[in-house]
Design a protein around this motif. Structure first.
Motif, short mmCIF file in Angstrom:
data_model
loop_
_atom_site.label_atom_id
_atom_site.label_comp_id
_atom_site.label_asym_id
_atom_site.label_seq_id
_atom_site.Cartn_x
_atom_site.Cartn_y
_atom_site.Cartn_z
N ILE A 152 -21.75 30.17 36.51
CA ILE A 152 -22.04 30.90 35.37
C ILE A 152 -23.48 31.00 35.04
CG2 ILE A 152 -21.89 30.42 32.87
CD1 ILE A 152 -19.10 31.06 34.02
N GLU A 153 -24.33 29.93 35.63
CA GLU A 153 -25.71 30.08 35.43
C GLU A 153 -26.21 31.33 36.29
OE1 GLU A 153 -29.31 27.09 35.09
OE2 GLU A 153 -28.42 27.18 37.06
N LYS A 154 -25.68 31.50 37.49
CA LYS A 154 -26.15 32.65 38.40
C LYS A 154 -25.79 34.00 37.79
CE LYS A 154 -25.45 34.39 43.05
NZ LYS A 154 -24.66 34.18 44.24
N GLU A 155 -24.80 34.33 37.16
CA GLU A 155 -24.30 35.48 36.40
C GLU A 155 -23.52 35.45 35.30
OE1 GLU A 155 -24.73 38.95 35.45
OE2 GLU A 155 -25.17 39.05 37.89
N CYS A 156 -23.84 35.55 34.07
CA CYS A 156 -23.01 35.27 32.78
C CYS A 156 -21.75 36.54 32.60
CB CYS A 156 -23.99 35.43 31.59
SG CYS A 156 -22.86 35.42 29.83
N PRO A 157 -20.67 36.08 32.86
CA PRO A 157 -19.56 36.70 32.91
C PRO A 157 -19.15 37.61 31.42
CG PRO A 157 -18.70 34.42 32.77
CD PRO A 157 -20.17 34.45 33.09
N VAL A 158 -19.78 37.00 30.31
CA VAL A 158 -19.43 37.46 29.25
C VAL A 158 -20.51 38.62 28.89
CG1 VAL A 158 -19.74 37.20 26.71
CG2 VAL A 158 -18.70 35.46 27.83
N ALA A 159 -21.81 38.52 29.32
CA ALA A 159 -22.83 39.61 29.25
C ALA A 159 -22.30 40.44 30.25
CB ALA A 159 -23.96 39.13 29.86
#
Length: 352
Positions: free
Chosen positions: A213-220
Motif C-alpha cells: 500500500i505504501e508503495k502505491e495507493c490503490p484508492v488514488a
C-alpha cells in the motif's frame, strides 16, 4: 460531539484479546485473575486502505434535522473550519441526507427503531490537494472518503453499522456521481486471519500488505492518480468477541521507529534518548503541526504549548506500553520529549 475513536496498534489488540480470553475472575482482594493456559480465539480482520488526509465527520440529529460538521477534536464552523470541510458540507446537504437516510435504513434492518435514534455520525477522511500532497490521494481534488458509521441511541448505547451496507444503500438512494463522496469499502480490501494463540504468525503477511500500500495507493490509483499510500485499517466484527480495530502504517508514516512495522508486544528500548529518538519521527511531528495549521491557519509561538501537549498525548497514547516495558521514568522521558519537540518546531515557525 462524538469523537471518532483512536485506532491502536496490532500489539494493543493482541493484549486486549489475550486479557479477555484468559480472564477467570477476581480474588478476595478484587484483583483480576488470569489463566494463561486458556485457549484464545482465531479472528478474521478485513483491511481497508488508510488514507492520509484529515479526519472529518458529520453528525445528524433526526429529531431536529440539524447537521454538525466536525474534525477529530472540534465542532466546526465556516470561521473555524478544517481545510474547508465545514464550508463544503453546506453545499452538499442533499447528499448528506442521502447518506443519513441510508444509515437509518441499515439501522432499522438491524432491529433499531427510528424513535430510538438520538444521532447518526458519519466519519471519513477529507483528503486531496492542499490537505496532504505527499501521498497519491493528495494529488486529487478535495473529496470525502467515508469509513465509519455510528448510531447513538436515546438510551446512550452505540452501534457501529456495516460500511459496505451503508455504501450500497446510499447509492440505491441516488448518490450524485459528482458529489465527491466515496466509501472506502468501494475500493480494494484485504483479509487476514489471526490465531491469537500464535499472533506472531500474522506479522509477515501484515507487513507485506502494508508495504504494498505504501508503495502505491490503490484508492488514488482507482481515482486516476499515482503515489504512495499510508497503510491499512483492520476491523473485526465478531458475534462473540465484538469489535476490534487496529492500523498498520508504512515506514514513512509510522509515528515510531520500530524494528518491525508490526509487532505482538511493545519493543524494549534501551535508554531515554533512544526512546525519544524512536517516538519523535517526522511523521508524528508533521501530523501535530498540520493539525494546528488546520485549526489556526497559521502556527505561531502562541501555539507552542498546544503543539507540545498534542505530541505528548499522542506519544503516551501509542507508546505507554513501550515506556513501561523499557523501565523508563515517565516524567523524565516526557520532559525530554517536550524539549526535543520544541527544538523541532521553533525553526519551522521562522520559515512560515
Amino acid at each position: 460531539m462524538r469523537k471518532f475513536p483512536s485506532i491502536h496498534q496490532f500489539r494493543h489488540v493482541v493484549e486486549s484479546v489475550t486479557s479477555r480470553a484468559t480472564y477467570c475472575g477476581t480474588n478476595a482482594a478484587g484483583e483480576a485473575l488470569y489463566d494463561a493456559s486458556r485457549l484464545k480465539p482465531t479472528l478474521t480482520f478485513k483491511g481497508t486502505v488508510k488514507l492520509h488526509g484529515t479526519n472529518a465527520g458529520v453528525e445528524f440529529r433526526p429529531e431536529t434535522g440539524e447537521f454538525f460538521a466536525q474534525s477529530r477534536e472540534n465542532v466546526l464552523s465556516v470561521k473555524e473550519d478544517n481545510y474547508g470541510f465545514c464550508a463544503w458540507t453546506l453545499t452538499v446537504r442533499p447528499m448528506l441526507k442521502s447518506v443519513f437516510s441510508a444509515m437509518q435504513a441499515v439501522a432499522c434492518c438491524g432491529g433499531i427503531l427510528p424513535s430510538d435514534i438520538a444521532s447518526l455520525h458519519a466519519y471519513g477522511e477529507w483528503c486531496g490537494q492542499g490537505i496532504n500532497g505527499k501521498t497519491g490521494i493528495g494529488q486529487l481534488s478535495n473529496r470525502w472518503v467515508l469509513f465509519g458509521f455510528l448510531v447513538t441511541l436515546t438510551s446512550g448505547d452505540e452501534h457501529w453499522l456495516s460500511a459496505s451496507e451503508v455504501s450500497v444503500q446510499t447509492r440505491a438512494n441516488g448518490l450524485p456521481a459528482d458529489s465527491n463522496v466515496f466509501f472506502i469499502t468501494d475500493f480494494p480490501q484485504w483479509e487476514v486471519t489471526v490465531d491469537f494463540n500464535h499472533p506472531e504468525l500474522a506479522l509477515d503477511l501484515l507487513e507485506d500488505m502494508t508495504l504494498a500500500i505504501e508503495k502505491e495507493c490503490p484508492v488514488a490509483l482507482a481515482m486516476g492518480a499515482e503515489g504512495i499510500g499510508e497503510g491499512l485499517v483492520w476491523t473485526c466484527e465478531d458475534a462473540q468477541w465484538g469489535r476490534y480495530v487496529f492500523k498498520t502504517k508504512g515506514a514513512r508514516h509510522k509515528g515510531t521507529r520500530n524494528k518491525r512495522l508490526v509487532d505482538v508486544a511493545p519493543e524494549v528500548i534501551a535508554g531515554q534518548k533512544a526512546f525519544v529518538d524512536a517516538v519523535l519521527t517526522d511523521s508524528r511531528l508533521e501530523q501535530g503541526f498540520e493539525l494546528l495549521r488546520a485549526r489556526h491557519g497559521k502556527v505561531t509561538e502562541d501555539h507552542i504549548g498546544d503543539f507540545l501537549k498534542w505530541v505528548g498525548l499522542d506519544v503516551l497514547k501509542e507508546e505507554q506500553d513501550t515506556l513501561e516495558a523499557s523501565g523508563l521514568d515517565r516524567k523524565q522521558v516526557m520532559g525530554q520529549v517536550n524539549r526535543s519537540a520544541k527544538a523541532w518546531l521553533v525553526p519551522r515557525l521562522a520559515r512560515v
